[in-house]
Scaffold this active site. Structure first.
Site, PDB file in Angstrom:
ATOM      1  N   ASP A  18      -1.458  -0.817   6.230  1.00  0.00           N
ATOM      2  CA  ASP A  18      -1.570  -0.304   7.601  1.00  0.00           C
ATOM      3  C   ASP A  18      -2.953   0.214   7.969  1.00  0.00           C
ATOM      4  O   ASP A  18      -3.187   0.601   9.108  1.00  0.00           O
ATOM      5  CB  ASP A  18      -0.550   0.830   7.818  1.00  0.00           C
TER       6      ASP A  18
ATOM      7  N   ASP B 154      -7.215  -1.765   4.205  1.00  0.00           N
ATOM      8  CA  ASP B 154      -6.319  -2.814   3.727  1.00  0.00           C
ATOM      9  C   ASP B 154      -6.677  -4.195   4.275  1.00  0.00           C
ATOM     10  O   ASP B 154      -6.153  -5.204   3.800  1.00  0.00           O
ATOM     11  CB  ASP B 154      -4.866  -2.492   4.118  1.00  0.00           C
TER      12      ASP B 154
ATOM     13  N   ASP C 298       0.872  -1.170   0.000  1.00  0.00           N
ATOM     14  CA  ASP C 298       0.000   0.000   0.000  1.00  0.00           C
ATOM     15  C   ASP C 298       0.914   1.226   0.000  1.00  0.00           C
ATOM     16  O   ASP C 298       1.984   1.203   0.610  1.00  0.00           O
ATOM     17  CB  ASP C 298      -0.882  -0.004   1.253  1.00  0.00           C
TER      18      ASP C 298
ATOM     19  N   THR D 276       0.356   4.901   0.757  1.00  0.00           N
ATOM     20  CA  THR D 276       0.347   5.920   1.812  1.00  0.00           C
ATOM     21  C   THR D 276       0.593   5.308   3.184  1.00  0.00           C
ATOM     22  O   THR D 276      -0.111   4.391   3.610  1.00  0.00           O
ATOM     23  CB  THR D 276      -0.996   6.674   1.812  1.00  0.00           C
TER      24      THR D 276
END
Length: 334
Positions: free
Chosen positions: A217, A221, A17, A19
């Site tokens: 995080d 997700d 991921d 960001t």
């Protein structure tokens, strides 16, 4: 999770991921552009009012930038978060919204020609563009940039050196994602992905015959972490992500993924070493204890067999303890 650790040595692709994982997750406003008749301070104040009830890092960045202008704060009501698209609220009796490309498409709004040149140049350098919409019309845009972690470069290069592909998934605009991917030399990019569709991208990779490790995080997700062969949650992430993952990293250093690969491979080697030792011991000692070579005068007494059995257990345990010598400091990856 034991099975997650065992599978890590077989992974073909690591899906990060963007960001908060590959980037620092702390975006800052780097540019503001408004249509004629609207000042940049006024635009920031409106955007900050709409974002005032959001806990997203982007919202904090916009609010911080608005406060620095000294422009009077504006009150908002009726806040609503539109997952994967943006946020909206009522400001001074007027409907206003802040969001990315998905929000523009949903509202059927288009970017005014007067601000396109500015937003295009910002996108090309990797900035995220959020448009500010009032009464259904775009009145300006805010550019935000999130700094790439230096550790991410090292982690990606090290994974690729080991023959493991690296992919990135993000809800950001394609131009932004492509710019970040080019900077980090990432193999494949999934951009403009809605939160509920992230696990489908994991399934897409699996359908190609790849074994996937997903690193994330956030709450969004969690389904993807659960679907991947190995779900890896960043330790600084949300509780939901950590519950869905098979492995939780104590920190937020992406290089720790390499440490996991090393530990998985080393554990597998130890398993085979111990299995070979234990099997070899039994192949030799059990027949001797049964008297197979008694005709030649070679007999293994029960007492000697008991000693050898204990010795075998000690050897296996000591061999396993050698795993402690394995260096798992993320800073040492190569």
């Amino acid at each position: 999770n034991r099975m997650a650790l065992e599978r890590m040595r077989t992974i073909d692709v690591v899906l990060f991921d963007k960001t908060g994982t590959l980037t620092k997750g702390e975006p800052a406003v780097t540019g503001v552009v408004a249509v004629d008749g609207v000042t940049t301070d006024e635009l920031l104040a409106l955007a900050a009012a709409v974002e005032s009830d959001s806990e997203h890092p982007v919202a904090r960045a916009i609010i911080t930038a608005a406060q620095q202008t000294g422009y009077p704060a504006v009150a908002a009501s009726g806040f609503e978060s539109m997952t994967g698209r943006g946020v909206q609220a009522t400001v001074n009796g007027t409907k206003a919204a802040v969001g990315g490309p998905a929000l523009l498409a949903e509202l059927g709004a288009s970017e005014p020609a007067g601000i396109t040149d500015t937003t295009t140049s910002r996108k090309e350098r990797g900035a995220s563009i959020l448009h500010v919409i009032r009464n259904g019309a775009v009145i300006g845009a805010v550019a935000l940039e999130d700094e790439v972690r230096e550790e991410s470069r090292q982690a990606i290069a090290a994974l690729q050196n080991r023959g493991i592909k690296v992919a990135m998934i993000t809800g950001d605009a394609r131009q932004v994602a492509t710019a970040v991917a080019a900077e980090l030399h990432i193999d494949e990019v999934f951009a403009e992905v809605l939160p509920q569709d992230k696990d489908q991208k994991v399934a897409e990779l699996q359908a190609r015959g790849m074994k996937v490790a997903m690193v994330g995080d956030g709450v969004n997700d969690a389904p993807a972490l659960a679907r991947a062969e190995v779900g890896i949650a960043i330790g600084a992430g949300t509780d939901v992500a950590m519950e869905s993952a098979g492995v939780v990293l104590a920190g937020n250093d992406p290089r720790a993924v390499l440490s996991m690969v090393d530990l998985s491979q080393a554990s597998y080697r130890k398993m085979w070493q111990n299995l070979i030792w234990a099997t070899g011991y039994n192949i030799i000692s059990v027949p001797l204890a049964a008297g197979v070579l008694a005709f030649a005068g070679i007999v293994l007494s029960p007492a000697a067999g008991a000693v050898l059995m204990s010795l075998s257990t000690i050897v296996v345990a000591l061999n396993a303890q050698l795993l402690r010598r394995l260096k798992l400091n993320p800073a040492d990856v190569h």
